[in-house]
Design a protein around this motif. Sequence first.
Motif, PDB file in Angstrom:
ATOM      1  N   CYS A 182      -6.799  31.265  28.726  1.00  0.00           N
ATOM      2  CA  CYS A 182      -7.668  31.391  30.255  1.00  0.00           C
ATOM      3  C   CYS A 182      -6.944  31.497  30.803  1.00  0.00           C
ATOM      4  O   CYS A 182      -6.626  30.931  31.853  1.00  0.00           O
ATOM      5  CB  CYS A 182      -8.625  30.037  30.334  1.00  0.00           C
ATOM      6  N   ILE A 183      -6.497  33.238  31.492  1.00  0.00           N
ATOM      7  CA  ILE A 183      -5.603  33.003  32.590  1.00  0.00           C
ATOM      8  C   ILE A 183      -6.916  33.082  34.182  1.00  0.00           C
ATOM      9  O   ILE A 183      -7.431  34.364  33.962  1.00  0.00           O
ATOM     10  CB  ILE A 183      -4.747  34.513  32.948  1.00  0.00           C
ATOM     11  N   PRO A 184      -7.193  32.495  34.873  1.00  0.00           N
ATOM     12  CA  PRO A 184      -7.658  32.154  36.287  1.00  0.00           C
ATOM     13  C   PRO A 184      -7.284  33.455  36.966  1.00  0.00           C
ATOM     14  O   PRO A 184      -6.458  34.162  37.280  1.00  0.00           O
ATOM     15  CB  PRO A 184      -7.604  30.895  36.865  1.00  0.00           C
ATOM     16  N   GLN A 185      -8.721  33.385  37.374  1.00  0.00           N
ATOM     17  CA  GLN A 185      -9.033  35.021  38.626  1.00  0.00           C
ATOM     18  C   GLN A 185      -8.128  34.649  39.625  1.00  0.00           C
ATOM     19  O   GLN A 185      -8.365  33.216  40.017  1.00  0.00           O
ATOM     20  CB  GLN A 185     -10.560  35.855  38.299  1.00  0.00           C
ATOM     21  N   LYS A 186      -8.125  35.401  40.729  1.00  0.00           N
ATOM     22  CA  LYS A 186      -7.729  35.169  42.285  1.00  0.00           C
ATOM     23  C   LYS A 186      -8.577  33.369  43.125  1.00  0.00           C
ATOM     24  O   LYS A 186      -7.984  33.047  44.129  1.00  0.00           O
ATOM     25  CB  LYS A 186      -7.214  35.859  42.439  1.00  0.00           C
ATOM     26  N   ARG A 187      -9.519  34.200  42.862  1.00  0.00           N
ATOM     27  CA  ARG A 187     -11.106  32.764  43.429  1.00  0.00           C
ATOM     28  C   ARG A 187     -10.959  31.370  42.552  1.00  0.00           C
ATOM     29  O   ARG A 187     -11.980  31.074  42.862  1.00  0.00           O
ATOM     30  CB  ARG A 187     -12.254  34.315  43.685  1.00  0.00           C
ATOM     31  N   GLY A 206     -15.121  23.465  33.483  1.00  0.00           N
ATOM     32  CA  GLY A 206     -14.103  24.222  32.063  1.00  0.00           C
ATOM     33  C   GLY A 206     -14.864  26.262  32.573  1.00  0.00           C
ATOM     34  O   GLY A 206     -15.671  26.339  32.506  1.00  0.00           O
ATOM     35  N   THR A 207     -14.372  26.892  31.878  1.00  0.00           N
ATOM     36  CA  THR A 207     -13.633  27.763  31.969  1.00  0.00           C
ATOM     37  C   THR A 207     -14.682  28.518  30.430  1.00  0.00           C
ATOM     38  O   THR A 207     -15.636  29.683  30.438  1.00  0.00           O
ATOM     39  CB  THR A 207     -13.047  28.776  31.432  1.00  0.00           C
ATOM     40  N   LYS A 208     -14.775  27.725  29.200  1.00  0.00           N
ATOM     41  CA  LYS A 208     -15.754  27.633  28.228  1.00  0.00           C
ATOM     42  C   LYS A 208     -16.391  26.062  27.350  1.00  0.00           C
ATOM     43  O   LYS A 208     -15.599  25.316  28.150  1.00  0.00           O
ATOM     44  CB  LYS A 208     -15.648  28.689  27.026  1.00  0.00           C
ATOM     45  N   GLY A 209     -17.439  26.607  26.530  1.00  0.00           N
ATOM     46  CA  GLY A 209     -17.782  24.679  26.675  1.00  0.00           C
ATOM     47  C   GLY A 209     -18.783  25.609  25.609  1.00  0.00           C
ATOM     48  O   GLY A 209     -19.608  26.555  25.518  1.00  0.00           O
ATOM     49  N   THR A 210     -19.473  23.964  25.010  1.00  0.00           N
ATOM     50  CA  THR A 210     -20.063  24.084  23.660  1.00  0.00           C
ATOM     51  C   THR A 210     -20.635  22.835  23.198  1.00  0.00           C
ATOM     52  O   THR A 210     -20.543  21.879  24.089  1.00  0.00           O
ATOM     53  CB  THR A 210     -19.185  24.184  22.087  1.00  0.00           C
ATOM     54  N   PRO A 211     -21.827  23.074  22.874  1.00  0.00           N
ATOM     55  CA  PRO A 211     -23.125  21.782  22.191  1.00  0.00           C
ATOM     56  C   PRO A 211     -22.347  20.608  20.999  1.00  0.00           C
ATOM     57  O   PRO A 211     -21.179  21.635  20.932  1.00  0.00           O
ATOM     58  CB  PRO A 211     -24.379  22.079  22.126  1.00  0.00           C
ATOM     59  N   TRP A 212     -22.621  19.943  21.284  1.00  0.00           N
ATOM     60  CA  TRP A 212     -22.044  19.187  20.152  1.00  0.00           C
ATOM     61  C   TRP A 212     -21.957  19.901  18.961  1.00  0.00           C
ATOM     62  O   TRP A 212     -20.565  19.741  18.296  1.00  0.00           O
ATOM     63  CB  TRP A 212     -22.555  18.056  19.680  1.00  0.00           C
ATOM     64  N   SER A 213     -23.512  20.772  18.462  1.00  0.00           N
ATOM     65  CA  SER A 213     -23.241  21.443  17.360  1.00  0.00           C
ATOM     66  C   SER A 213     -22.515  22.218  16.707  1.00  0.00           C
ATOM     67  O   SER A 213     -21.978  23.048  16.404  1.00  0.00           O
ATOM     68  CB  SER A 213     -24.853  22.136  17.061  1.00  0.00           C
ATOM     69  N   GLY A 289     -12.853  31.944  34.932  1.00  0.00           N
ATOM     70  CA  GLY A 289     -11.654  31.669  34.648  1.00  0.00           C
ATOM     71  C   GLY A 289     -11.131  32.322  33.141  1.00  0.00           C
ATOM     72  O   GLY A 289     -10.167  31.347  32.805  1.00  0.00           O
ATOM     73  N   PHE A 290     -11.389  33.464  33.192  1.00  0.00           N
ATOM     74  CA  PHE A 290     -10.452  34.218  32.370  1.00  0.00           C
ATOM     75  C   PHE A 290      -9.628  35.500  32.608  1.00  0.00           C
ATOM     76  O   PHE A 290     -11.035  36.203  33.725  1.00  0.00           O
ATOM     77  CB  PHE A 290     -11.141  34.086  31.507  1.00  0.00           C
ATOM     78  N   THR A 291      -9.097  36.205  31.878  1.00  0.00           N
ATOM     79  CA  THR A 291      -9.215  37.957  32.154  1.00  0.00           C
ATOM     80  C   THR A 291      -9.849  39.055  31.176  1.00  0.00           C
ATOM     81  O   THR A 291     -10.169  38.162  30.927  1.00  0.00           O
ATOM     82  CB  THR A 291      -7.420  38.113  32.495  1.00  0.00           C
ATOM     83  N   THR A 292      -9.959  40.237  31.917  1.00  0.00           N
ATOM     84  CA  THR A 292     -10.847  40.726  30.790  1.00  0.00           C
ATOM     85  C   THR A 292     -10.026  40.757  28.996  1.00  0.00           C
ATOM     86  O   THR A 292     -11.390  41.487  28.514  1.00  0.00           O
ATOM     87  CB  THR A 292     -11.059  42.276  31.485  1.00  0.00           C
TER      88      THR A 292
END
Length: 500
Positions: A182-187, A206-213, A289-292
């Motif tokens: 997860c390489i962040p962009q400049k801002r 966070g950059t990514k996430g999920t529900p408990w399931s 928070g990530f690159t293409t």
Amino acid sequence: IFQEYIAGKLKKDVNCLTKPKQDALADEVFHQNKTSKFVDYIEPYESRKSRMLNRTKARDRLTMSQIFALPSKYSITKKDDDEFGITAVLSLYKRTGLAKRWIESLLAQTHPPKIIWIVYFASPIESKIDAEISEIKMWLNQTGQSVILNVNKGEMQLKYFGRFQIALQSKTKYIVIFDDDCIPQKRFFEACLHTINTVEYRGILGTKGTPWSENHFYGPVSGSNTITEIDVVGGSWFMEREWVKLMFRDKMLTWETGEDFQICANARKYGNVRSFVMPVDNSDPSTNGFTTDYIGISYGGDTNGQVQNHRLNLKLAQFERSDRYMDSYLREEKTVMIFVEDRKTAKELLKLYKEISQLSIDIALAVHNKTDVSLDLDELKEIINFKFFNDFMIGKEYNSNISEIAQAAETMYHFDMALQQTQSTALIVMGSRASQISLAVVTASKILNLPVVNFYSQTTSDYYSDMIQKLAFYNVLLDQNNVVQQNEIDKFNKIMHDLF
């Protein structure tokens, strides 16, 4: 009149015919005996449920531009202030060719970090990473870049937790810990600092996430364009340094994986800190928070597939212990929590409830430590089929005989989470078989302004049972044979009907 009555300022006057009535009324209002013919005010169920919703409902989902429009203590003009200093922790393991790209990305931030730590433990490609870092240091010297770069490595396999353990010693107020895909962009740092310094979204970002399931993934995979409150975030964890220690507040259920679940669940429980996935902003990718090429990087060295069983067991244990998940507030079923301290009480109280209750509502059963109570859940479900079960695991953190105060405090933490998780709006206990643990649960209910119904026996009286009887909203009397008489049954059902 009441003030003067309490202060003793009212004078007896035989010529005043209203004075005896005033005294009688005041005495009745302030009388603490539960046999009073005046019934305590019953807060409507809708009001109690509304208060629970206000505590547990997920925050609104806003786009990045809407978040930037919110008031924040931070602005980019304060990027050099120590108050907003950032330490960035980058964890490497078996992906190559990323180290320099990472340092360039961190230094290119509109709000760059003051300190960068690179960590890699027991890496199978340690020598290759060593060579990449040597190249980075040479490049930094040649370009005159001003940043504190520390490298932490070792033969000991600290898995997913080592980077958080090191983060405990960060000297800046803010810390951000990264997976290397997860390489962040400049801002990104600028966006996170603005967000975390708003009233509504002060939490772990966070950059990514999920529900408990784990049935849906917010962030780069789904392209979700709004900030989303979620059960667990990952990829990156942007937070205040003091929140990191909450991760290690409980006994670790596994060291194999689950750092994301541990930090988010404990932050909710002990710090009232929520977790959010930052928006994917297609109109301005500089805040992402990530690159293409995130997907390609991720698949090139992912290790999660090896630990899925450990993650499942961790989630189930956390669920049983008590944790508020993001969709808990959507429960519309009316629920009462029954708390017991031993196996005998559990069987008796559940049987009593089944025999005398005329109300059809969900039941949440909770104990302080299932091992100590020696509960057989299948046996209890034959009595009445409760919807939820929570084992607070009190005392398991320290493997020692913790003090009564510590047991009470720990119980309150887990009890509060269990209430939020089950959306329970009332509590039933058996105060005549109580210790400091039941008293803690009842006290917590009083703090939260939730009604307590207490079953008690006149043949048993001690400090804890007497205190619970005084704190309870309503007391149900058991005779010497632990039987509830019909008049008490009628009163109980009226109270429960009025409560729900």
